[in-house]
Design an enzyme around this catalytic site. Structure first.
Site: not given
Length: 543
Positions: A184, A249
């Site tokens: 994002d 992540y």
């Protein structure tokens, strides 16, 4: 009558004369539009207003907890964005055409053996990129001048380096461009893998150890915050998206904002996210409620029939398979922010019909994700003399804002603004909950793994020298990423200081009625188990 063989020879001679002159007029025509001579298939998908009416999952007022003014604002935004998107696409195509014309002289000499546009052959490569996402609208390619994705920058650099033909410029789908993960806005990466068919000098690439020269030629045209780490030849059947089965992540937080380092308490909260869950409360688009409201006072029969029809179709809805590992945005995402003082009072005044939410809830398979691990690293990191805590999450795939909202809700529970019961409602129940969005600037993709899709178990080894790649990742992390994280946290307004001291205490979670929700939640679990038992019995008898 001229025979087909003679006609072929005439065309071949004309082709050879054009190339012998060095004009390369077939590929490089200064007076032509690079989009005009392409195939008839659409280069960019244009949508009209009817696309918005075809959506299966409708969001009702009680679902979104929005004020009527906000609902009307969103409706007008979607209508206006249709025409605006078409205008932006046309402007971007003109921009790409001008970019091509300004660089075409570099590849006009067909006699130059280094000119890959004339002498190169397409080969499928896996490209390993590392980047800092600050200042970009995410990784994904965006046909717009207002929003720039990192893939827009990559495309231009690879074209200048000679690895993309003019006939493919402006449309990465033409070279089978696929990414392992789509980050994002403001999110970083150390190991994004992109698979694509690019122009190569096969002999030169085969002699290039670890593709060092190939990488250097492309990096010359890239900004310092975007680096190609390595490149490897892969089979034509390999897909960076389909073969990627795990993504890890990391999220970093300065220790000073967490105060007490209770790692056991942290792991207890984080463990609630592990497993299969519907993350409809942890994304920007739920799309999980069907509109079962009565259109008018005289249509109760119609409404009852629609509810019964939805119950009959419920088995089919739950049996759908999500073929897309990542939810592709239909339009450029508007940055989601946390609640502020202006609309906090309005949101609290809205009375949510929890029975209606329970009735209209349908499992949207695109929101279902599997988190295999979520934990805190108990060894603090030191960045510029400051202690940071690292959180690590691994899953098959993630949807928009999912990790940032998971971190936001975790911090809300850890700091005492929410309870574990509220977290369970957000994860397991059909009710709408507003999860706070953690800042994006310390979230980064750390690792990816691949499997052979034929059996789904065998690891897919595409990296030649793993130690060399890991060393490059560590260097980028030490020299570029970590110093940037500390710097951007001090400079931006949407930093940890604002998040912990303002947004998190004032955020409206939509759980003021938690005591009333809990019995309805237990009823939902009983009904869910009953439906599952019925479904198993139904398919067993059907066999």
């Amino acid at each position: 009558m001229i025979s087909r063989l003679k006609l072929f020879n005439i065309n071949l001679n004309t082709f050879q004369r054009n190339f012998s002159k060095g004009s390369n007029s077939i590929l490089f025509n200064k007076n032509s539009d690079i989009f005009s001579n392409r195939s008839s298939r659409k280069q960019f998908k244009n949508r009209d207003e009817s696309d918005f009416k075809k959506r299966k999952y409708l969001s009702c007022l009680s679902n979104l907890n929005l004020t009527p003014e906000e609902i009307e604002k969103n409706r007008l935004y979607k209508i206006n964005s249709i025409g605006q998107q078409q205008t932006d696409t046309q402007l971007y195509r003109e921009h790409i055409n001008q970019f091509y014309l300004s660089h075409q002289d570099k590849f006009s000499d067909s006699s130059d053996p280094k000119n890959l546009h004339c002498h190169g052959k397409k080969s499928k490569l896996a490209l390993y990129f590392a980047y800092i996402g600050t200042g970009y609208s995410g990784l994904e390619y965006l046909p717009s001048l207002k929003f720039q994705g990192l893939e827009n920058v990559l495309e231009k650099a690879m074209f200048i380096a000679g690895h993309i033909l003019p006939t493919n410029l402006g449309d990465l789908n033409r070279i089978k461009w696929e990414r392992s993960s789509r980050t994002d806005k403001g999110v970083h990466s150390l190991c994004t893998v992109i698979s694509a068919h690019v122009l190569l000098d096969d002999y030169k690439f085969s002699k290039d150890n670890n593709a060092i020269q190939f990488v250097s030629e492309i990096n010359k045209h890239l900004p310092e915050n975007l680096r190609l780490l390595s490149a490897y030849k892969i089979p034509r059947s390999f897909s960076a998206r389909r073969n990627c089965n795990e993504r890890t992540y990391h999220y970093l937080i300065p220790q000073k904002y967490l105060h007490v380092k209770d790692f056991d308490r942290m792991d207890e909260i984080l463990s609630k996210f592990v497993g299969w869950n519907s993350f409809h409360n942890f994304t920007s688009h739920r799309k999980t409620y069907k509109d079962v409201r009565v259109p008018n006072n005289n249509s109760s029969t119609t409404n009852q029939n629609s509810v019964e029809l939805e119950k009959e179709n419920e088995i089919e809805d739950e049996e759908q398979v999500d073929e897309d590992e990542e939810v592709e945005n239909e339009e450029v995402e508007v940055e989601e922010t946390n609640s502020n003082n202006d609309n906090l009072k309005k949101r609290r005044e809205i009375k949510v019909d929890r029975n209606l939410e329970k009735l209209s809830f349908r499992t949207n398979v695109k929101n279902i994700r599997n988190i295999s691990s979520f934990s805190v690293n108990r060894k603090p990191m030191i960045i510029d003399g400051e202690e940071w805590i690292r959180f690590e999450v691994t899953g098959e795939s993630f949807i928009t804002y999912q990790i940032r909202k998971m971190m936001g809700y975790f911090l809300a529970v850890y700091k005492g603004y929410q309870s574990l019961e509220g977290l369970e409602i957000a994860l397991k129940s059909p009710f709408s909950v507003r999860a706070p969005v953690a800042p994006p600037h310390t979230l980064h993709l750390y690792d990816t793994s691949f499997v052979d899709t034929k059996d789904g178990t065998q690891a897919y080894q595409i990296v030649g020298d793993i130690n060399h790649l890991e060393q490059l990742k560590s260097t980028f992390c030490r020299d570029k990423l970590y110093p940037h994280l500390n710097e951007v946290d001090k400079q931006t307004n949407d930093n940890f200081d604002s998040f912990f001291n303002k947004y998190l205490p004032e955020h409206y979670y939509g759980l003021d009625d938690l005591k009333q929700i809990w019995p309805l939640y237990k009823e939902f679990l009983v009904e869910q188990d009953s439906r599952r038992s019925f479904r198993k019995l139904y398919f067993k008898n059907k066999k």
